[in-house]
Structure formats: C-alpha cells, structure tokens
Design a protein around this motif. Sequence first.
Motif: not given
Length: 85
Positions: A8, A28, A30-31, A33, A35-36, A40
């Motif tokens: 992440r 960066l 991320y919380d 996968e 949101s990534q 991204e």
Amino acid sequence: MYKTDKERVVTFGFRTHFGGGRSTGFALIYDDEASQRKFEPKHRLVRAGMVKKVDKASRKLRKERKNRGKKARGTSKTKAADAKK
C-alpha cells in the motif's frame, strides 16, 4: 511509523544529492487496494504489478502507419497501414 502493508506504500520522484549517501522523494500510503487503484496513475500501478501493461506499437510506428494510410484509397488502406518493414 505507520502500520500498513508494504504493497500500500507507493514511492516515486527520488532525487539524489551531490556526493551520494542521501536521496529525497515522495511516498503515498493508501488505506486499501481499492483506493490505491482509484487514485494512482496507470503507469505507477504497472510498476507496482497491480495492472498489466498494455502492449502497443511505438509512437513513431503509429504515426507512420497513419500517414501511409492517408496516401492510399479504398480497401488498399488496410494494406498500406500494415508494416512494410
């Protein structure tokens, strides 16, 4: 520092300092996968191995095919667009 998976964390934009031994860059975290994948850019997702790279002809080859096709008329356009090399 942060309790998260290594997958992440996305690092990019590293610059080396004169003399070596030190670099600065961006990261960066991320919380999850989802949101990534949402935020991204595609090229960084390819680097992370989350998305398969789209194989396409080089920019120059695509432009050459386009211009060869412009010189032909009718059904011969598809033949002109094929590579002659």
